[in-house]
Design a protein around this motif. Structure first.
Motif, PDB file in Angstrom:
ATOM      1  N   VAL A 521      -5.679  11.740   1.625  1.00  0.00           N
ATOM      2  CA  VAL A 521      -4.747  11.320   2.674  1.00  0.00           C
ATOM      3  C   VAL A 521      -4.700   9.801   2.792  1.00  0.00           C
ATOM      4  CG1 VAL A 521      -4.196  11.483   5.133  1.00  0.00           C
ATOM      5  CG2 VAL A 521      -5.127  13.467   3.938  1.00  0.00           C
ATOM      6  N   LEU A 522      -5.859   9.169   2.748  1.00  0.00           N
ATOM      7  CA  LEU A 522      -5.908   7.710   2.892  1.00  0.00           C
ATOM      8  C   LEU A 522      -5.243   7.024   1.703  1.00  0.00           C
ATOM      9  CD1 LEU A 522      -9.523   7.261   4.315  1.00  0.00           C
ATOM     10  CD2 LEU A 522      -7.359   7.477   5.551  1.00  0.00           C
ATOM     11  N   ARG A 523      -5.379   7.624   0.522  1.00  0.00           N
ATOM     12  CA  ARG A 523      -4.722   7.032  -0.646  1.00  0.00           C
ATOM     13  C   ARG A 523      -3.203   7.123  -0.521  1.00  0.00           C
ATOM     14  NH1 ARG A 523      -6.914   9.981  -4.153  1.00  0.00           N
ATOM     15  NH2 ARG A 523      -5.196  11.376  -4.714  1.00  0.00           N
ATOM     16  N   LEU A 524      -2.728   8.248   0.007  1.00  0.00           N
ATOM     17  CA  LEU A 524      -1.274   8.414   0.172  1.00  0.00           C
ATOM     18  C   LEU A 524      -0.708   7.519   1.267  1.00  0.00           C
ATOM     19  CD1 LEU A 524      -0.932  12.295  -0.219  1.00  0.00           C
ATOM     20  CD2 LEU A 524      -0.099  10.542  -1.788  1.00  0.00           C
ATOM     21  N   ALA A 525      -1.580   6.926   2.088  1.00  0.00           N
ATOM     22  CA  ALA A 525      -1.106   5.983   3.111  1.00  0.00           C
ATOM     23  C   ALA A 525      -0.470   4.754   2.476  1.00  0.00           C
ATOM     24  CB  ALA A 525      -2.259   5.574   4.024  1.00  0.00           C
ATOM     25  N   GLY A 526      -0.764   4.527   1.198  1.00  0.00           N
ATOM     26  CA  GLY A 526      -0.160   3.410   0.479  1.00  0.00           C
ATOM     27  C   GLY A 526       0.953   3.825  -0.455  1.00  0.00           C
ATOM     28  N   ASP A 527       1.458   5.049  -0.297  1.00  0.00           N
ATOM     29  CA  ASP A 527       2.533   5.551  -1.168  1.00  0.00           C
ATOM     30  C   ASP A 527       3.797   4.705  -0.987  1.00  0.00           C
ATOM     31  OD1 ASP A 527       2.998   8.407  -2.730  1.00  0.00           O
ATOM     32  OD2 ASP A 527       4.859   7.545  -1.956  1.00  0.00           O
ATOM     33  N   PRO A 528       4.537   4.477  -2.062  1.00  0.00           N
ATOM     34  CA  PRO A 528       5.757   3.659  -1.944  1.00  0.00           C
ATOM     35  C   PRO A 528       6.894   4.321  -1.172  1.00  0.00           C
ATOM     36  CG  PRO A 528       5.525   4.548  -4.177  1.00  0.00           C
ATOM     37  CD  PRO A 528       4.243   4.842  -3.458  1.00  0.00           C
ATOM     38  N   PRO A 530       8.484   5.734   2.074  1.00  0.00           N
ATOM     39  CA  PRO A 530       8.246   5.670   3.531  1.00  0.00           C
ATOM     40  C   PRO A 530       8.055   7.046   4.177  1.00  0.00           C
ATOM     41  CG  PRO A 530      10.042   4.215   2.907  1.00  0.00           C
ATOM     42  CD  PRO A 530       9.709   5.005   1.689  1.00  0.00           C
ATOM     43  N   ASN A 531       8.816   8.060   3.726  1.00  0.00           N
ATOM     44  CA  ASN A 531       8.688   9.400   4.312  1.00  0.00           C
ATOM     45  C   ASN A 531       7.273   9.946   4.155  1.00  0.00           C
ATOM     46  OD1 ASN A 531      11.284   9.374   5.088  1.00  0.00           O
ATOM     47  ND2 ASN A 531      11.966  11.138   3.902  1.00  0.00           N
ATOM     48  N   ILE A 532       6.664   9.631   3.025  1.00  0.00           N
ATOM     49  CA  ILE A 532       5.289  10.096   2.817  1.00  0.00           C
ATOM     50  C   ILE A 532       4.345   9.345   3.740  1.00  0.00           C
ATOM     51  CG2 ILE A 532       3.380  10.151   1.164  1.00  0.00           C
ATOM     52  CD1 ILE A 532       5.403  10.832  -0.988  1.00  0.00           C
ATOM     53  N   ARG A 533       4.563   8.037   3.884  1.00  0.00           N
ATOM     54  CA  ARG A 533       3.648   7.240   4.707  1.00  0.00           C
ATOM     55  C   ARG A 533       3.704   7.668   6.170  1.00  0.00           C
ATOM     56  NH1 ARG A 533       6.091   3.046   1.863  1.00  0.00           N
ATOM     57  NH2 ARG A 533       6.923   2.060   3.750  1.00  0.00           N
ATOM     58  N   PHE A 534       4.910   7.947   6.716  1.00  0.00           N
ATOM     59  CA  PHE A 534       4.927   8.325   8.132  1.00  0.00           C
ATOM     60  C   PHE A 534       4.418   9.751   8.335  1.00  0.00           C
ATOM     61  CE2 PHE A 534       9.481   9.878   7.891  1.00  0.00           C
ATOM     62  CZ  PHE A 534       9.320  11.091   8.548  1.00  0.00           C
ATOM     63  N   ASN A 535       4.533  10.608   7.292  1.00  0.00           N
ATOM     64  CA  ASN A 535       3.905  11.925   7.389  1.00  0.00           C
ATOM     65  C   ASN A 535       2.389  11.843   7.253  1.00  0.00           C
ATOM     66  OD1 ASN A 535       5.802  14.335   7.713  1.00  0.00           O
ATOM     67  ND2 ASN A 535       6.920  13.081   6.237  1.00  0.00           N
ATOM     68  N   VAL A 536       1.923  10.839   6.515  1.00  0.00           N
ATOM     69  CA  VAL A 536       0.487  10.568   6.487  1.00  0.00           C
ATOM     70  C   VAL A 536       0.003  10.200   7.888  1.00  0.00           C
ATOM     71  CG1 VAL A 536      -1.263   8.925   5.711  1.00  0.00           C
ATOM     72  CG2 VAL A 536       0.304   9.947   4.055  1.00  0.00           C
ATOM     73  N   ALA A 537       0.784   9.357   8.574  1.00  0.00           N
ATOM     74  CA  ALA A 537       0.420   8.961   9.938  1.00  0.00           C
ATOM     75  C   ALA A 537       0.362  10.182  10.857  1.00  0.00           C
ATOM     76  CB  ALA A 537       1.419   7.936  10.467  1.00  0.00           C
ATOM     77  N   LYS A 538       1.318  11.089  10.722  1.00  0.00           N
ATOM     78  CA  LYS A 538       1.315  12.299  11.543  1.00  0.00           C
ATOM     79  C   LYS A 538       0.119  13.193  11.189  1.00  0.00           C
ATOM     80  CE  LYS A 538       5.435  14.281  12.008  1.00  0.00           C
ATOM     81  NZ  LYS A 538       6.781  14.780  11.638  1.00  0.00           N
ATOM     82  N   THR A 539      -0.220  13.262   9.909  1.00  0.00           N
ATOM     83  CA  THR A 539      -1.358  14.076   9.482  1.00  0.00           C
ATOM     84  C   THR A 539      -2.668  13.487   9.977  1.00  0.00           C
ATOM     85  OG1 THR A 539      -0.137  14.782   7.515  1.00  0.00           O
ATOM     86  CG2 THR A 539      -2.530  15.048   7.468  1.00  0.00           C
ATOM     87  N   LEU A 540      -2.782  12.154   9.948  1.00  0.00           N
ATOM     88  CA  LEU A 540      -3.990  11.511  10.478  1.00  0.00           C
ATOM     89  C   LEU A 540      -4.153  11.806  11.971  1.00  0.00           C
ATOM     90  CD1 LEU A 540      -3.885   8.059   8.619  1.00  0.00           C
ATOM     91  CD2 LEU A 540      -5.498   9.944   8.254  1.00  0.00           C
TER      92      LEU A 540
END
Length: 593
Positions: A521-528, A530-540
């Motif tokens: 999850v933390l690695r995907l926080a740096g995904d290029p 944006p949709n993945i990054r804000f879903n990472v935030a929701k998952t965190l």
């Protein structure tokens, strides 16, 4: 209208202006604000000014009149002083019950009957009953049509003498020259009969029913099926045989398919009402004929009634009379008939028992699961639990698992979704070993489906499976395969990874989240993306909830050392959604420091 101040004049003046506006929407808004305006005027002013105003300004578009009819029936009497003044609303509603538009008349009649429920016996005798008689004997068919709905609510509350008059007046509606009035009488005879004494049902209601059941308009005759059931419910089985058998036979063989459809659609209720002897002697063969009817609509309605009617007959009758029809329906030319059968055929399993279900129903299930029409397959799948309860999941899985695996790749996504929803039940009954061997790969394949709804359902399915098999199983069988998707070059797979982790995290413990999932999850926080990054935030945010709830297992430490730094980093993201969702999660994490 004697208004003492500009403040008092304002609400009613605004209402008058808006009701007289050329803009329909303004007039509608005024109607929907009637309760507010009545509240501002107060009960007395609402009675003396507002109700007469509405009564005098009913010449309007149907849309506005419909809104007014609805508004007056929704407890509006509370705004004019309570139920003791509710009868004042009958006059404007009676006018609405006479307009040409059917929807307005029906809504007005509905509101009048709602008001009847709060009227005192004195109000009923002085205001409601005269209204019913006035509409019933009106010159225009519209008023007579509306009046038919007003008898049944008041009949049990009326005096004996008034009841006599009500029955006579209703009988005139049943013999009216206008088909629309007779249709209304046929529609509302049943509810009226339920409030009558048996002697009056036989001497007065029965002749009205017979006249309507022999009407030359099939639109009238089809409505009498409900009347037939209501009258039969008031009689003993011998009385039904004496007074109604002829009409039952006529309805079953009516030349109009619409009448036969109504019989078929209400067949179970009819069978329950007429008694065991008539079911055995008359209705079994009649039901078979309906299941073989020339019209698909009649067969469709009959298929829906198969389980209900089968409960009323013995097992031998089901095997010899009904099951042959079921076999024919499973190959019916109409997809709608087969779909209806697919929904209801499983209801026969508890009645037949294990051996007969295996012998007679399982082959039909397999046949219907291969039907070319997706709704048939979908309906069979959604009702398999009833069969499982009878024959056991092991036998069911052996018989149907190949078909289920085949349907897992069905081109219709709704069928695939139905299979997904059925998997947790299969898993619970089959156990871990069988699931890992036969269904595990299937469940993971859905995470890569081209349809988002399937991918979403697949993630929910994983959570349910973890709830069934436990966290230890998940850490070995599910988690490694989910996190492996995080390195996929297609961003949709990475997105699905995040969705899956978010779905299963509440069912996992701190150790599995920390050791097996958090790094991904933390690695995907740096995904290029944006949709993945804000879903990472929701998952965190979801993971943080689990960590905060388990401080003694190291959750607080993980929150401070792993979650907080990444969320603070996401706060500087150039995407507004990422900043918003990470901010929510960060606020939750900061609260534990």
């Amino acid at each position: 209208m004697d208004l003492s101040s500009a403040e008092e004049l304002y609400p009613i003046a605004i209402l008058m202006d808006e009701l007289k506006s050329d803009d329909t929407q303004l007039r509608l808004n005024a109607i929907h604000r009637l309760s507010t305006i009545a509240l501002a005027l107060g009960p007395q002013r609402a009675r003396e000014d507002l109700i007469p105003f509405l009564q005098d300004n009913l010449d309007d578009e149907d849309e506005v009149l419909l809104a007014l009819a609805e508004e007056l029936g929704k407890g509006f009497f509370e705004y004019i002083g309570g139920s003791e003044h509710a009868h004042l609303l009958l006059a404007p509603l009676a006018s609405l019950a006479e307009v040409e538009e059917t929807l307005v008349r029906d809504k007005a009649a509905e509101s009048i009957t709602a008001i009847c429920a709060v009227l005192s016996p004195a109000q009923i005798e002085q205001h409601y009953i005269p209204l019913v008689f006035r509409l019933c004997h009106g010159d225009w068919f519209t008023s007579r049509t509306s009046s038919a709905a007003l008898f049944s609510p008041v009949y049990p509350k009326a005096s004996t003498a008034t009841q006599d008059e009500l029955r006579k007046s209703f009988a005139k509606l049943g013999a009216d020259d206008t088909p629309m009035v007779r249709r209304a009488a046929a529609k509302w005879l049943g509810p009226l009969v339920k409030g009558m004494k048996k002697e009056h049902v036989i001497t007065e209601a029965l002749p009205v029913y017979r006249r309507l059941a022999a009407d030359d308009q099939d639109s009238v005759r089809l409505l009498t099926i409900q009347d037939l059931i209501a009258i039969a419910q008031q009689m003993t089985p011998p009385e039904v045989k004496d007074h109604l058998l002829t009409q039952i036979r006529q309805a079953l063989t009516d030349k109009s398919w619409r009448v036969r459809y109504m019989v078929s659609n209400n067949f179970v209720d009819l069978a329950e009402a007429v008694g065991e002897d008539l079911v055995r002697d008359e209705l079994v063969n009649a039901f078979v004929q309906l299941l073989k009817d020339n019209e698909a609509e009649v067969r469709t309605a009959g298929a829906a009634g198969i389980p209900g009617f089968s409960k009323l007959v013995d097992r031998e009758t089901i095997l010899t009379k009904i099951l042959p029809c079921v076999r024919d329906l499973s190959a019916d030319s109409s997809q709608h008939v087969r779909a209806a059968l697919g929904t209801h055929i499983s209801g026969l399993a508890p009645l037949l028992g294990k051996d007969a279900t295996i012998e007679h129903l399982l082959p039909l299930f397999l046949h219907l699961l291969k039907d070319e029409f997706p709704d048939v397959r979908l309906n069979i799948i959604s009702k398999l639990e009833q069969v499982n309860n009878v024959i056991g999941i092991e036998l069911l899985s052996q018989s149907l698992l190949p078909a289920i695996v085949e349907l897992a790749g069905d081109k219709q996504w709704r069928v695939r979704q139905a299979i997904i929803e059925y998997i947790p039940l299969l898993a619970q009954q089959l156990g871990k070993t069988f699931f890992d061997e036969k269904l595990s790969n299937l469940c993971m394949s859905w995470l890569g489906d081209i349809v988002f709804s399937i991918r979403e359902a697949a993630t929910v399915n994983l959570k349910k499976l973890i709830d069934v098999f436990g966290v230890e199983w998940a850490s070995q069988a599910i988690v490694p395969r989910v996190v492996a998707m995080a390195t996929h070059p297609n961003y949709l797979y990475r997105m699905t990874t995040i969705f899956a982790i978010s779905a299963i995290s509440p069912s996992l413990n701190v150790q599995v989240l920390r050791d097996d999932i958090l790094e991904t999850v933390l690695r995907l926080a740096g995904d290029p993306i944006p949709n993945i990054r804000f879903n990472v935030a929701k998952t965190l945010d979801v993971i943080a909830t689990v960590m905060i709830a388990s401080p003694n297992d190291g959750g607080t430490e993980v929150t401070k050392n792993s979650l907080l730094p990444v969320l603070q980093q996401l706060q500087a993201d150039n995407d507004a959604d990422v900043r918003y969702f990470s901010g929510r999660a960060l606020e939750k994490c900061m609260a534990v420091q």
